[in-house]
Design an enzyme around this catalytic site. Structure first.
Site, PDB file in Angstrom:
ATOM      1  N   HIS A  10       0.838  -1.196   0.000  1.00 35.13           N
ATOM      2  CA  HIS A  10       0.000   0.000   0.000  1.00 35.13           C
ATOM      3  C   HIS A  10       0.880   1.256   0.000  1.00 35.13           C
ATOM      4  O   HIS A  10       2.102   1.168  -0.173  1.00 35.13           O
ATOM      5  CB  HIS A  10      -0.972  -0.029   1.187  1.00 35.13           C
ATOM      6  CG  HIS A  10      -0.292  -0.164   2.515  1.00 35.13           C
ATOM      7  ND1 HIS A  10       0.119   0.927   3.245  1.00 35.13           N
ATOM      8  CD2 HIS A  10       0.058  -1.250   3.239  1.00 35.13           C
ATOM      9  CE1 HIS A  10       0.686   0.515   4.368  1.00 35.13           C
ATOM     10  NE2 HIS A  10       0.673  -0.803   4.394  1.00 35.13           N
ATOM     11  N   LEU A  11       0.273   2.417   0.180  1.00 38.66           N
ATOM     12  CA  LEU A  11       0.978   3.685  -0.001  1.00 38.66           C
ATOM     13  C   LEU A  11       2.194   3.896   0.889  1.00 38.66           C
ATOM     14  O   LEU A  11       3.222   4.375   0.414  1.00 38.66           O
ATOM     15  CB  LEU A  11       0.008   4.857   0.179  1.00 38.66           C
ATOM     16  CG  LEU A  11      -1.022   5.012  -0.934  1.00 38.66           C
ATOM     17  CD1 LEU A  11      -2.008   6.122  -0.599  1.00 38.66           C
ATOM     18  CD2 LEU A  11      -0.352   5.284  -2.268  1.00 38.66           C
TER      19      LEU A  11
END
Length: 86
Positions: free
Chosen positions: A15-16
């Site tokens: 994810h980010l």
């Protein structure tokens, strides 16, 4: 070219937050750094490219490094995958 296998250790997948850490390392490198998932390839210099791999926890990836500091850059990327605190 150096290739290394890594596995996504994060419960939320790639994810980010971990993607941002990977991009920060890649942008400081003079080598070309790519993650491969099957036929998909993602540049480690692009957060969007990394997130669109849709790599979930436990997904094996191939890190490809090519350039003058490929060994050092590969080690730093592998180190990020070795710390699942994200």
């Amino acid at each position: 070219m150096k290739t290394t296998k890594v596995v996504v250790p994060w419960e939320g997948g790639l994810h980010l937050r971990p993607a941002a850490d990977l991009v920060n390392v890649a942008r400081k490198s003079n080598s070309s750094l790519t993650l491969r998932l099957g036929e998909k390839r993602a540049s480690l210099r692009s957060i969007v490219s990394l997130v669109t791999l849709c790599a979930t926890m436990g997904t094996p990836l191939v890190l490809e490094a090519n350039g003058e500091d490929e060994e050092r850059a590969s080690q730093k990327i592998v180190q990020i995958f070795s710390h699942p605190q994200h």
